[in-house]
Design a protein around this motif. Structure first.
Motif, PDB file in Angstrom:
ATOM      1  N   UNK A  72       0.816  -1.203   0.000  1.00 15.18           N
ATOM      2  CA  UNK A  72       0.000   0.000   0.000  1.00 15.18           C
ATOM      3  C   UNK A  72       0.857   1.264   0.000  1.00 15.18           C
ATOM      4  N   UNK A  73       1.918   1.270   0.787  1.00 18.15           N
ATOM      5  CA  UNK A  73       2.778   2.449   0.843  1.00 18.15           C
ATOM      6  C   UNK A  73       3.374   2.784  -0.514  1.00 18.15           C
ATOM      7  N   UNK A  74       3.834   1.761  -1.224  1.00 15.73           N
ATOM      8  CA  UNK A  74       4.411   1.990  -2.550  1.00 15.73           C
ATOM      9  C   UNK A  74       3.349   2.482  -3.524  1.00 15.73           C
ATOM     10  N   UNK A  75       2.130   1.947  -3.427  1.00 20.29           N
ATOM     11  CA  UNK A  75       1.051   2.381  -4.314  1.00 20.29           C
ATOM     12  C   UNK A  75       0.774   3.870  -4.127  1.00 20.29           C
ATOM     13  N   UNK A 100       4.228  12.958   3.996  1.00 15.36           N
ATOM     14  CA  UNK A 100       4.182  11.499   4.039  1.00 15.36           C
ATOM     15  C   UNK A 100       4.969  10.893   2.885  1.00 15.36           C
ATOM     16  N   UNK A 101       5.093  11.616   1.761  1.00 20.27           N
ATOM     17  CA  UNK A 101       5.806  11.061   0.614  1.00 20.27           C
ATOM     18  C   UNK A 101       7.300  10.882   0.908  1.00 20.27           C
ATOM     19  N   UNK A 102       7.879  11.863   1.593  1.00 20.78           N
ATOM     20  CA  UNK A 102       9.288  11.738   1.959  1.00 20.78           C
ATOM     21  C   UNK A 102       9.478  10.562   2.903  1.00 20.78           C
ATOM     22  N   UNK A 103       8.529  10.350   3.793  1.00 24.00           N
ATOM     23  CA  UNK A 103       8.605   9.218   4.728  1.00 24.00           C
ATOM     24  C   UNK A 103       8.442   7.892   3.985  1.00 24.00           C
ATOM     25  N   UNK A 104       7.551   7.842   3.010  1.00 26.03           N
ATOM     26  CA  UNK A 104       7.386   6.622   2.217  1.00 26.03           C
ATOM     27  C   UNK A 104       8.661   6.295   1.453  1.00 26.03           C
ATOM     28  N   UNK A 105       9.344   7.322   0.949  1.00 21.14           N
ATOM     29  CA  UNK A 105      10.598   7.103   0.238  1.00 21.14           C
ATOM     30  C   UNK A 105      11.691   6.541   1.120  1.00 21.14           C
ATOM     31  N   UNK A 106      11.597   6.772   2.428  1.00 27.32           N
ATOM     32  CA  UNK A 106      12.599   6.283   3.377  1.00 27.32           C
ATOM     33  C   UNK A 106      12.217   4.945   3.988  1.00 27.32           C
ATOM     34  N   UNK A 107      11.030   4.442   3.656  1.00 28.29           N
ATOM     35  CA  UNK A 107      10.522   3.235   4.299  1.00 28.29           C
ATOM     36  C   UNK A 107      11.068   1.974   3.639  1.00 28.29           C
ATOM     37  N   UNK A 108      11.616   1.098   4.440  1.00 26.81           N
ATOM     38  CA  UNK A 108      12.113  -0.191   3.946  1.00 26.81           C
ATOM     39  C   UNK A 108      10.975  -1.207   3.937  1.00 26.81           C
ATOM     40  N   UNK A 167       5.416  -8.830   5.187  1.00 21.86           N
ATOM     41  CA  UNK A 167       5.114  -9.369   3.864  1.00 21.86           C
ATOM     42  C   UNK A 167       6.084  -8.925   2.783  1.00 21.86           C
ATOM     43  N   UNK A 168       7.193  -8.277   3.175  1.00 22.47           N
ATOM     44  CA  UNK A 168       8.154  -7.799   2.181  1.00 22.47           C
ATOM     45  C   UNK A 168       7.650  -6.610   1.381  1.00 22.47           C
ATOM     46  N   UNK A 169       6.614  -5.904   1.906  1.00 22.49           N
ATOM     47  CA  UNK A 169       6.014  -4.787   1.198  1.00 22.49           C
ATOM     48  C   UNK A 169       6.319  -3.464   1.898  1.00 22.49           C
ATOM     49  N   UNK A 170       6.155  -2.356   1.159  1.00 20.57           N
ATOM     50  CA  UNK A 170       6.300  -1.028   1.744  1.00 20.57           C
ATOM     51  C   UNK A 170       5.000  -0.718   2.482  1.00 20.57           C
ATOM     52  N   UNK A 171       5.071  -0.735   3.800  1.00 20.08           N
ATOM     53  CA  UNK A 171       3.869  -0.580   4.612  1.00 20.08           C
ATOM     54  C   UNK A 171       3.618   0.896   4.934  1.00 20.08           C
ATOM     55  N   UNK A 172       2.397   1.330   4.722  1.00 21.58           N
ATOM     56  CA  UNK A 172       2.018   2.704   5.040  1.00 21.58           C
ATOM     57  C   UNK A 172       2.203   2.992   6.524  1.00 21.58           C
ATOM     58  N   UNK A 173       1.905   2.021   7.376  1.00 21.21           N
ATOM     59  CA  UNK A 173       2.044   2.239   8.817  1.00 21.21           C
ATOM     60  C   UNK A 173       3.502   2.521   9.197  1.00 21.21           C
ATOM     61  N   UNK A 174       4.460   1.890   8.523  1.00 23.16           N
ATOM     62  CA  UNK A 174       5.873   2.155   8.809  1.00 23.16           C
ATOM     63  C   UNK A 174       6.236   3.587   8.439  1.00 23.16           C
ATOM     64  N   UNK A 175       5.684   4.080   7.324  1.00 22.64           N
ATOM     65  CA  UNK A 175       5.920   5.474   6.933  1.00 22.64           C
ATOM     66  C   UNK A 175       5.284   6.427   7.939  1.00 22.64           C
ATOM     67  N   UNK A 176       4.129   6.058   8.459  1.00 22.35           N
ATOM     68  CA  UNK A 176       3.477   6.896   9.468  1.00 22.35           C
ATOM     69  C   UNK A 176       4.317   6.975  10.736  1.00 22.35           C
TER      70      UNK A 176
END
Length: 311
Positions: A110-113, A213-221, A225-234
Protein backbone atom coordinates in the motif's frame (compact mmCIF):
# COMPACT_ATOMS: atom_id res chain seq x y z
CA UNK A 1 -3.20 25.81 4.95
CA UNK A 2 -4.28 24.39 1.61
CA UNK A 3 -7.63 22.69 1.06
CA UNK A 4 -7.85 18.95 0.52
CA UNK A 5 -9.00 18.69 -3.10
CA UNK A 6 -7.14 15.57 -4.27
CA UNK A 7 -7.54 11.93 -3.35
CA UNK A 8 -5.78 8.64 -4.08
CA UNK A 9 -7.60 5.32 -4.40
CA UNK A 10 -5.12 2.41 -4.36
CA UNK A 11 -6.63 -0.35 -6.49
CA UNK A 12 -3.61 -2.39 -7.53
CA UNK A 13 -4.00 -5.31 -5.09
CA UNK A 14 -4.26 -8.87 -6.37
CA UNK A 15 -7.51 -9.68 -4.55
CA UNK A 16 -6.28 -13.08 -3.40
CA UNK A 17 -9.15 -13.53 -0.92
CA UNK A 18 -11.59 -13.69 -3.84
CA UNK A 19 -9.70 -16.03 -6.13
CA UNK A 20 -10.45 -17.48 -8.62
CA UNK A 21 -12.99 -14.73 -9.48
CA UNK A 22 -10.34 -12.00 -9.22
CA UNK A 23 -8.08 -13.84 -11.64
CA UNK A 24 -10.16 -12.28 -14.41
CA UNK A 25 -11.68 -9.18 -12.79
CA UNK A 26 -10.49 -6.55 -10.28
CA UNK A 27 -11.83 -7.05 -6.77
CA UNK A 28 -12.85 -3.38 -6.84
CA UNK A 29 -15.27 -4.24 -9.66
CA UNK A 30 -17.17 -6.89 -7.72
CA UNK A 31 -20.83 -5.84 -7.96
CA UNK A 32 -23.06 -4.65 -5.14
CA UNK A 33 -26.41 -5.30 -6.83
CA UNK A 34 -25.87 -3.16 -9.96
CA UNK A 35 -22.82 -1.02 -9.12
CA UNK A 36 -19.22 -2.05 -8.45
CA UNK A 37 -17.62 -1.51 -5.06
CA UNK A 38 -15.26 1.18 -6.33
CA UNK A 39 -18.11 3.44 -7.45
CA UNK A 40 -19.26 3.86 -3.85
CA UNK A 41 -15.70 4.83 -2.87
CA UNK A 42 -15.45 7.35 -5.72
CA UNK A 43 -18.82 8.85 -4.76
CA UNK A 44 -17.67 9.24 -1.13
CA UNK A 45 -14.64 11.19 -2.36
CA UNK A 46 -16.86 13.46 -4.48
CA UNK A 47 -19.31 14.00 -1.62
CA UNK A 48 -16.34 15.02 0.54
CA UNK A 49 -15.36 17.85 -1.81
CA UNK A 50 -12.70 16.01 -3.83
CA UNK A 51 -12.50 17.16 -7.46
CA UNK A 52 -9.22 15.52 -8.56
CA UNK A 53 -8.94 11.75 -8.18
CA UNK A 54 -6.01 9.41 -8.81
CA UNK A 55 -6.63 5.67 -9.00
CA UNK A 56 -3.55 3.46 -8.66
CA UNK A 57 -4.05 0.41 -10.83
CA UNK A 58 -2.00 -2.62 -11.81
CA UNK A 59 -1.86 -5.35 -14.39
CA UNK A 60 -5.32 -6.76 -15.08
CA UNK A 61 -7.16 -3.68 -13.79
CA UNK A 62 -8.19 -2.20 -17.15
CA UNK A 63 -11.86 -2.85 -16.34
CA UNK A 64 -11.75 0.01 -13.80
CA UNK A 65 -10.67 2.50 -16.45
CA UNK A 66 -13.26 1.19 -18.91
CA UNK A 67 -16.02 1.47 -16.33
CA UNK A 68 -15.48 5.18 -15.67
CA UNK A 69 -14.89 5.97 -19.37
CA UNK A 70 -17.45 6.83 -22.05
CA UNK A 71 -19.04 3.88 -23.87
CA UNK A 72 -20.31 5.18 -27.24
CA UNK A 73 -21.53 1.80 -28.56
CA UNK A 74 -23.48 0.99 -25.41
CA UNK A 75 -24.93 4.49 -25.22
CA UNK A 76 -26.05 4.31 -28.86
CA UNK A 77 -27.71 0.93 -28.24
CA UNK A 78 -29.59 2.24 -25.21
CA UNK A 79 -30.70 5.38 -27.05
CA UNK A 80 -31.88 3.44 -30.09
CA UNK A 81 -33.94 1.11 -27.89
CA UNK A 82 -35.53 3.93 -25.91
CA UNK A 83 -33.86 3.03 -22.60
CA UNK A 84 -33.33 6.64 -21.63
CA UNK A 85 -33.25 6.16 -17.85
CA UNK A 86 -30.54 3.51 -18.13
CA UNK A 87 -28.68 5.72 -20.62
CA UNK A 88 -28.62 8.55 -18.08
CA UNK A 89 -27.27 6.20 -15.40
CA UNK A 90 -24.46 5.04 -17.70
CA UNK A 91 -23.54 8.60 -18.71
CA UNK A 92 -23.57 9.78 -15.10
CA UNK A 93 -20.87 7.25 -14.21
CA UNK A 94 -18.45 8.62 -16.83
CA UNK A 95 -18.98 12.22 -15.72
CA UNK A 96 -18.58 11.83 -11.96
CA UNK A 97 -15.18 13.53 -11.57
CA UNK A 98 -11.78 13.96 -13.23
CA UNK A 99 -9.98 10.63 -12.78
CA UNK A 100 -6.32 9.98 -13.53
CA UNK A 101 -4.75 6.53 -13.59
CA UNK A 102 -1.24 5.55 -12.50
CA UNK A 103 0.01 1.97 -12.73
CA UNK A 104 1.91 0.24 -9.96
CA UNK A 105 4.10 -2.07 -12.01
CA UNK A 106 4.50 -4.69 -9.30
CA UNK A 107 2.59 -5.32 -6.05
CA UNK A 108 4.94 -3.80 -3.48
CA UNK A 109 2.37 -2.81 -0.88
CA UNK A 110 0.00 0.00 0.00
CA UNK A 111 2.78 2.45 0.84
CA UNK A 112 4.41 1.99 -2.55
CA UNK A 113 1.05 2.38 -4.31
CA UNK A 114 0.46 5.75 -2.63
CA UNK A 115 4.02 6.84 -3.43
CA UNK A 116 3.22 6.42 -7.15
CA UNK A 117 0.92 9.48 -6.85
CA UNK A 118 3.60 11.84 -5.50
CA UNK A 119 4.21 13.78 -8.73
CA UNK A 120 0.50 14.37 -9.24
CA UNK A 121 -0.19 15.39 -5.63
CA UNK A 122 2.83 17.66 -5.29
CA UNK A 123 2.98 19.66 -2.06
CA UNK A 124 -0.76 19.49 -1.31
CA UNK A 125 -2.56 17.58 1.44
CA UNK A 126 -4.60 14.67 0.09
CA UNK A 127 -7.01 11.92 1.05
CA UNK A 128 -6.55 8.19 0.65
CA UNK A 129 -9.57 5.90 0.28
CA UNK A 130 -9.08 2.15 0.10
CA UNK A 131 -11.34 0.35 -2.35
CA UNK A 132 -12.15 -2.48 0.09
CA UNK A 133 -14.05 -0.31 2.55
CA UNK A 134 -17.51 1.17 2.09
CA UNK A 135 -18.48 3.56 4.88
CA UNK A 136 -22.01 4.92 5.08
CA UNK A 137 -23.12 7.98 7.00
CA UNK A 138 -24.87 11.27 6.21
CA UNK A 139 -21.46 12.95 6.69
CA UNK A 140 -18.94 10.99 4.57
CA UNK A 141 -16.04 9.55 6.54
CA UNK A 142 -13.50 11.29 4.31
CA UNK A 143 -15.23 14.62 4.90
CA UNK A 144 -15.01 14.03 8.66
CA UNK A 145 -11.24 13.55 8.32
CA UNK A 146 -10.87 16.62 6.10
CA UNK A 147 -12.63 18.73 8.74
CA UNK A 148 -10.23 17.47 11.43
CA UNK A 149 -7.25 18.19 9.17
CA UNK A 150 -8.60 21.71 8.76
CA UNK A 151 -8.72 22.12 12.55
CA UNK A 152 -5.33 20.57 13.37
CA UNK A 153 -3.24 20.94 10.22
CA UNK A 154 -2.02 17.39 10.80
CA UNK A 155 -2.52 14.01 9.15
CA UNK A 156 -5.48 12.00 10.42
CA UNK A 157 -6.61 8.40 10.00
CA UNK A 158 -10.02 6.81 10.57
CA UNK A 159 -10.07 4.12 13.26
CA UNK A 160 -12.51 1.78 14.94
CA UNK A 161 -12.47 -0.95 17.57
CA UNK A 162 -11.82 -4.28 15.86
CA UNK A 163 -12.64 -7.80 17.09
CA UNK A 164 -9.88 -9.57 18.99
CA UNK A 165 -9.57 -12.29 16.36
CA UNK A 166 -8.97 -9.68 13.62
CA UNK A 167 -6.38 -7.50 15.37
CA UNK A 168 -3.58 -9.18 13.39
CA UNK A 169 -5.16 -7.94 10.13
CA UNK A 170 -4.95 -4.21 10.94
CA UNK A 171 -2.57 -1.42 11.75
CA UNK A 172 -3.17 -1.03 15.50
CA UNK A 173 -2.61 2.30 17.26
CA UNK A 174 -1.43 3.32 20.69
CA UNK A 175 -2.88 6.75 21.34
CA UNK A 176 -3.63 9.49 23.82
CA UNK A 177 -7.23 10.76 23.90
CA UNK A 178 -7.54 14.36 22.67
CA UNK A 179 -11.35 14.48 22.64
CA UNK A 180 -14.19 11.91 22.86
CA UNK A 181 -13.58 10.70 19.27
CA UNK A 182 -10.00 11.85 18.64
CA UNK A 183 -6.61 10.42 19.63
CA UNK A 184 -3.07 11.64 19.21
CA UNK A 185 -1.23 8.62 17.84
CA UNK A 186 1.81 7.62 19.89
CA UNK A 187 2.61 4.55 17.80
CA UNK A 188 1.08 2.33 15.14
CA UNK A 189 1.99 -1.31 14.53
CA UNK A 190 1.19 -3.20 11.34
CA UNK A 191 -0.66 -6.50 11.85
CA UNK A 192 0.61 -7.32 15.36
CA UNK A 193 0.04 -10.57 17.17
CA UNK A 194 -2.73 -10.18 19.72
CA UNK A 195 -0.23 -10.43 22.60
CA UNK A 196 1.85 -7.60 21.06
CA UNK A 197 -1.05 -5.29 20.15
CA UNK A 198 -1.10 -2.00 22.09
CA UNK A 199 -4.91 -1.76 21.83
CA UNK A 200 -7.86 -2.99 19.81
CA UNK A 201 -8.13 0.29 17.85
CA UNK A 202 -7.38 -0.37 14.20
CA UNK A 203 -6.78 1.94 11.26
CA UNK A 204 -9.29 1.39 8.47
CA UNK A 205 -9.22 2.50 4.87
CA UNK A 206 -9.58 6.29 5.12
CA UNK A 207 -6.74 8.79 5.61
CA UNK A 208 -5.89 12.45 5.08
CA UNK A 209 -2.16 13.12 4.84
CA UNK A 210 0.07 16.14 4.76
CA UNK A 211 2.46 15.96 1.76
CA UNK A 212 5.39 15.10 4.07
CA UNK A 213 4.18 11.50 4.04
CA UNK A 214 5.81 11.06 0.61
CA UNK A 215 9.29 11.74 1.96
CA UNK A 216 8.60 9.22 4.73
CA UNK A 217 7.39 6.62 2.22
CA UNK A 218 10.60 7.10 0.24
CA UNK A 219 12.60 6.28 3.38
CA UNK A 220 10.52 3.23 4.30
CA UNK A 221 12.11 -0.19 3.95
CA UNK A 222 10.07 -3.32 3.14
CA UNK A 223 8.24 -4.52 6.24
CA UNK A 224 5.51 -7.10 6.89
CA UNK A 225 5.11 -9.37 3.86
CA UNK A 226 8.15 -7.80 2.18
CA UNK A 227 6.01 -4.79 1.20
CA UNK A 228 6.30 -1.03 1.74
CA UNK A 229 3.87 -0.58 4.61
CA UNK A 230 2.02 2.70 5.04
CA UNK A 231 2.04 2.24 8.82
CA UNK A 232 5.87 2.16 8.81
CA UNK A 233 5.92 5.47 6.93
CA UNK A 234 3.48 6.90 9.47
CA UNK A 235 5.86 5.91 12.27
CA UNK A 236 8.60 7.91 10.53
CA UNK A 237 6.24 10.89 10.14
CA UNK A 238 5.45 10.71 13.87
CA UNK A 239 9.09 11.63 14.57
CA UNK A 240 8.53 15.11 13.15
CA UNK A 241 4.81 15.87 13.50
CA UNK A 242 1.64 14.72 15.19
CA UNK A 243 -0.82 12.32 13.56
CA UNK A 244 -4.38 12.02 14.78
CA UNK A 245 -6.80 9.10 14.79
CA UNK A 246 -10.53 9.73 14.47
CA UNK A 247 -13.19 7.28 15.65
CA UNK A 248 -15.44 8.05 12.69
CA UNK A 249 -19.21 8.14 12.66
CA UNK A 250 -20.80 5.68 10.26
CA UNK A 251 -21.17 2.02 9.41
CA UNK A 252 -18.26 0.29 7.71
CA UNK A 253 -18.42 -2.72 5.41
CA UNK A 254 -15.21 -4.61 4.64
CA UNK A 255 -15.93 -5.82 1.11
CA UNK A 256 -12.47 -7.39 0.87
CA UNK A 257 -13.70 -10.06 3.28
CA UNK A 258 -16.08 -12.73 1.95
CA UNK A 259 -18.49 -12.51 4.86
CA UNK A 260 -18.35 -8.71 4.80
CA UNK A 261 -19.08 -8.70 1.07
CA UNK A 262 -22.15 -10.89 1.56
CA UNK A 263 -23.41 -8.68 4.41
CA UNK A 264 -23.22 -5.51 2.35
CA UNK A 265 -25.03 -7.18 -0.56
CA UNK A 266 -27.86 -8.21 1.76
CA UNK A 267 -28.14 -4.74 3.32
CA UNK A 268 -28.07 -3.00 -0.06
CA UNK A 269 -30.61 -5.48 -1.48
CA UNK A 270 -32.99 -4.69 1.38
CA UNK A 271 -32.78 -0.99 0.44
CA UNK A 272 -33.24 -1.53 -3.29
CA UNK A 273 -36.89 -1.20 -4.43
CA UNK A 274 -36.36 -3.87 -7.09
CA UNK A 275 -35.08 -6.52 -4.68
CA UNK A 276 -36.16 -5.63 -1.15
CA UNK A 277 -39.43 -7.58 -0.98
CA UNK A 278 -38.10 -10.88 -2.34
CA UNK A 279 -34.90 -10.72 -0.30
CA UNK A 280 -36.79 -9.83 2.90
CA UNK A 281 -39.16 -12.73 2.32
CA UNK A 282 -36.27 -15.11 1.76
CA UNK A 283 -34.48 -13.95 4.91
CA UNK A 284 -37.69 -14.27 6.90
CA UNK A 285 -38.02 -17.89 5.78
CA UNK A 286 -34.53 -18.59 7.16
CA UNK A 287 -34.97 -16.93 10.56
CA UNK A 288 -36.31 -20.07 12.20
CA UNK A 289 -33.21 -22.05 11.25
CA UNK A 290 -29.86 -22.09 13.02
CA UNK A 291 -26.70 -21.81 10.88
CA UNK A 292 -25.96 -25.52 11.34
CA UNK A 293 -29.51 -26.37 10.27
CA UNK A 294 -29.13 -24.28 7.14
CA UNK A 295 -25.91 -26.01 6.16
CA UNK A 296 -27.45 -29.43 6.74
CA UNK A 297 -30.63 -28.60 4.87
CA UNK A 298 -28.78 -27.22 1.86
CA UNK A 299 -26.46 -30.20 1.73
CA UNK A 300 -29.24 -32.81 1.54
CA UNK A 301 -32.08 -30.97 -0.21
CA UNK A 302 -32.99 -31.91 -3.75
CA UNK A 303 -35.08 -29.90 -6.16
CA UNK A 304 -38.40 -31.12 -7.53
CA UNK A 305 -40.16 -30.15 -10.75
CA UNK A 306 -43.81 -29.28 -10.49
CA UNK A 307 -46.16 -30.08 -13.42
CA UNK A 308 -46.60 -27.16 -15.79
CA UNK A 309 -49.71 -25.13 -15.14
CA UNK A 310 -51.38 -22.51 -17.28
CA UNK A 311 -52.35 -19.26 -15.62
Amino acid sequence: MREVRKAVIPAAGLGTRFLPATKAMPKEMLPLIDRPVIQYVVEEAIDSGIDDLIIITGRGKRAIEDYFDDSPELEMHLRDHGKHETLKTVRDVSSLVDIHYIRQKEPRGLGDAILRAEKHIGDEPFAVLLGDDIIRNHIPCTKQLIEIYGQTGRSVVAVEAVPREKVSSYGIIRGTPASPSLYRIDDIIEKPRIEDAPSNIGAIGRYVFSPEIFECLGRTSPGVGGEIQLTDAMRILLQSQEIYAHAFQGHRYDTGDKAGYIKVIIDFALENPETCDEVAEHLSSLERLKPEDLRAEKSISQGTVEPFQKY
